[in-house]
Design an enzyme around this catalytic site. Structure first.
Site, PDB file in Angstrom:
ATOM      1  CG  ASP A 250      47.575  -1.566  31.215  1.00  0.00           C
ATOM      2  OD1 ASP A 250      47.695  -0.331  31.104  1.00  0.00           O
ATOM      3  OD2 ASP A 250      46.464  -2.109  31.249  1.00  0.00           O
TER       4      ASP A 250
HETATM    5  C1  BGC Z   1      44.639   0.875  31.112  1.00  0.00           C
HETATM    6  C2  BGC Z   1      45.094   0.921  29.685  1.00  0.00           C
HETATM    7  C3  BGC Z   1      45.436   2.339  29.304  1.00  0.00           C
HETATM    8  C4  BGC Z   1      46.502   2.857  30.251  1.00  0.00           C
HETATM    9  C5  BGC Z   1      46.967   4.264  29.930  1.00  0.00           C
HETATM   10  C6  BGC Z   1      45.628   1.564  32.041  1.00  0.00           C
HETATM   11  O1  BGC Z   1      45.124   1.680  33.333  1.00  0.00           O
HETATM   12  O2  BGC Z   1      44.454  -0.470  31.502  1.00  0.00           O
HETATM   13  O3  BGC Z   1      44.100   0.388  28.851  1.00  0.00           O
HETATM   14  O4  BGC Z   1      45.870   2.409  27.974  1.00  0.00           O
HETATM   15  O5  BGC Z   1      45.984   2.834  31.566  1.00  0.00           O
HETATM   16  O6  BGC Z   1      46.011   5.193  30.219  1.00  0.00           O
END
Ligand code: BGC
Length: 643
Positions: A250
């Site tokens: 993530d």
């Molecule tokens: C979120 C993810 C997301 C990623 C990219 C993160 O902060 O937890 O779910 O896909 O950002 O935007």
């Protein structure tokens, strides 16, 4: 074999794009473009549209090995056309419709140059304080697993490599939805039975449906951050489930292991993440800055890097990007996908199916289209983009969004009059608008109040400790109800909210969540009876925050309460009932249904056999309708206790 170590590490490196899709390329970080030309970047997120994807892919084609970039994007509930938020879609319990919604989003995203969506989010959520409950399928493992698989099938269509398919990404692996106290990014502490029986099955369903990728999660699980968790990524996902795709971290989660107190520095974080099976580093730069050195220092076997690179390259091959790196950037396809009427129709269909009728005393709904005067009151009535909900993309021409005001106005007959007063805001405490709202109500035959959370009150990093209808909204409802006029309350929200006074006094309540582009039309469909609502709650609605976490499939305990008032040394509160305000699976219809003739094919089975249950379902009302038949089972005696 042709790749240098640095080029291999490059494939594991993913950056956010410093380019604003709406306004054109921004050369804020020119160094990134140089890194792309040097083959040091494998993927970018938040780059979309023909123009930008083509431009960046051209840079990648200047690199020594010409390995194409992967463009990832959070396509969560629509791309050009926004569908209801995922929790709302789950309320439809309509698996083919949910699959179609993802199919439409996948088709549109693929036409916009996107290869990969960071969806579906398959985290079970039993805590409505957690703002990301809006992004998943709610609290139930079985329903959540069916929806997880449907969304994967929808995004990936006939298979990745087709120009109308994007790679799916099951996230967040794992147990992110169980963040302590519903506070986003918080720790998760969980025993293995709950983990395997409740939280993991939707991930397994996504893997079995062929999800090309997984994303790990921000939380620690029993003290080990998911990103550095070998039990999750290597043992369960890659070994036990034999998952052949790749795992992306993530955002920044590799580096965040330093904050967790699990890694000393980014060098250590990179070591722990790659060892645990995280293949691609989103935005932390730990791999880019340290992985090659870790191999040279003999801390990381080259085989681990090779395995991660192979997994990523394989997906690029399967997507067909080595044959044509610009395959997904096609002007004609992009233009056609942007204004596809069939997509808009699917969004409307999904939106009306997502609505849950919570209360309808004296059958005040459906409304007649010929009511003389209707008053619309509340902070949501005239808003437009607000209907999209969190995790939606705003396009310059988002003017095709149908506001609730517009939807209802268009449905009323020529002799009906519609009046408006905002009454109050979402969260502010001013009552200055009450008098005008009361005056509007007094001229009306029916009042429709559109209340709730604003769009950015649920979603990532939007945890709330207080999930009551915010601000002075419930006071406004009381004031309007006091006029004696029939009141219908619409609640727009990304989570179950608490609104006990409204629930106990107002005759009609419709839970609309956030419905997307077609919100106004879908709400009008339901209010005026052009569609008979059939949605059922995918999450339990508590009476107070003190009951949270609350869910339907709890264990009986050794001391179950005998009734709602039983507090005699049983598992109960001395100041509150155990039951929720609205139960999981609840939702009304304009018609009535009768179940009869319940039959079970056999009363004992072995592990491999199955039982067939049949029944007669009859519409005993006067209107056509759909019913979600729900069957709950209980294992009365087990080797571990069961719900
Ligand atoms: C979120 C993810 C997301 C990623 C990219 C993160 O902060 O937890 O779910 O896909 O950002 O935007």
């Amino acid at each position: 074999k042709l790749m240098t170590l640095n080029e291999k590490v490059g494939q594991l490196n993913q950056y956010n794009g410093d380019w604003d899709a709406a306004k054109g390329p921004i050369t804020k970080d020119d160094e990134k473009q140089q890194q792309i030309r040097d083959g040091l970047v494998g993927s970018l997120l938040n780059i979309r549209g023909l123009q930008h994807t083509t431009q960046l892919q051209k840079e990648a084609m200047k690199s020594r090995l010409k390995i194409p970039l992967l463009f990832g994007q959070d396509v969560i509930h629509g791309y050009f056309i926004t569908f209801p938020i995922p929790l709302a879609e789950a309320a439809s319990w309509d698996i083919p419709a949910i699959e179609l919604a993802a199919r439409v989003a996948g088709t549109e995203a693929a036409a916009g140059g996107i290869h990969w969506t960071f969806a579906p989010m398959v985290d079970i959520a039993r805590d409505p304080r957690w703002g990301r409950i809006m992004e998943g399928a709610g609290e139930d493992t079985y329903l959540g697993s069916l929806i997880a698989a449907a969304r994967v099938r929808g995004f990936q269509g006939k298979g990745i490599g087709n120009t109308d398919a994007v790679m799916a990404c099951a996230k967040h692996f794992a147990a992110y939805g169980a963040a302590v106290a519903g506070r986003d990014y918080n720790s998760v502490s969980m025993g293995l039975p709950e983990f395997w029986n409740v939280y993991l099955p939707p991930f397994k369903a996504a893997a079995d449906a062929g999800a090309a990728t997984f994303m790990n999660s921000f939380n620690d699980l029993n003290g080990i951050p998911a990103t550095g968790n070998a039990y999750l990524q290597r043992e369960i996902l890659k070994r036990k489930w034999n998952f052949k795709g790749f795992v992306v971290s993530d955002w920044g989660s590799v580096g965040e292991m330093i904050n967790h107190g699990y890694a000393k520095d980014n060098y250590d974080a990179a070591l722990k993440a790659i060892t645990a099976g995280s293949d691609m580093d989103m935005e932390s730069r730990s791999y880019k800055n340290h992985l090659a050195q870790l191999v040279k220092d003999k801390k990381v076997p080259l085989a681990l890097v090779n395995d991660a690179v192979k997994r990523i390259l394989k997906k690029k091959f399967e997507m067909g990007l080595f044959d044509d790196p610009y395959k997904f950037s096609n002007a004609a396809r992009e233009k056609a996908a942007m204004k596809n009427p069939a997509h808009m129709q699917a969004a409307r269909d999904m939106a009306k199916k997502s609505i849950v009728l919570l209360k309808n005393e004296n059958k005040i709904l459906p409304l007649s289209k010929n009511i003389k005067t209707v008053a619309m009151i509340g902070p949501v009535v005239k808003l437009v983009r607000e209907n999209l909900g969190f995790w939606s993309t705003e396009w310059p021409d988002s003017n095709s969004i149908v506001s609730q005001w517009e939807g209802i106005k268009n449905r009323l007959g020529p002799d009906s009059k519609l009046v408006y007063a905002q009454g109050c805001g979402f969260t502010d405490t001013s009552r200055a608008g009450f008098a005008e709202a009361i005056a509007a109500a007094e001229q009306a035959d029916v009042v429709i109040m559109s209340m709730g959370e604003h769009r950015a009150m649920s979603g990532e990093a939007k945890s709330r400790s207080n999930i009551h209808l915010p601000g002075v909204q419930e006071d406004l409802i009381k004031a309007i109800h006091a006029t004696g006029k029939p009141v219908v309350v619409l609640i727009n929200a990304g989570r179950p909210l608490i609104f006990n006074w409204t629930a106990d006094h107002v005759p009609a309540i419709v839970y609309t969540w956030w419905l997307g582009h077609q919100a106004g039309n879908a709400i009008a469909d339901v209010l005026f009876g052009d569609y008979n609502p059939s949605g059922k709650l995918p999450a339990t609605f508590p009476r107070t925050e003190g009951q949270i976490p609350i869910y339907y499939n709890y264990f009986n305990t050794g001391r179950p309460a005998q009734n709602e008032n039983d507090v005699n040394y049983v598992s109960a509160y001395i100041d509150l009932q155990n039951s929720p305000k609205y139960a999981f699976g609840y939702g009304l219809s304009y018609t009535s249904f009768e179940y009869s003739n319940l039959k079970i094919s056999r009363t004992a089975i072995t592990k491999k056999e199955s039982i067939k249950v049949s029944f007669t379902l009859k519409n005993t009302g006067s209107m056509a309708g759909e019913e979600v038949a729900q069957l709950y089972i209980r294992d009365k005696v087990g080797s571990i206790v069961r719900p």
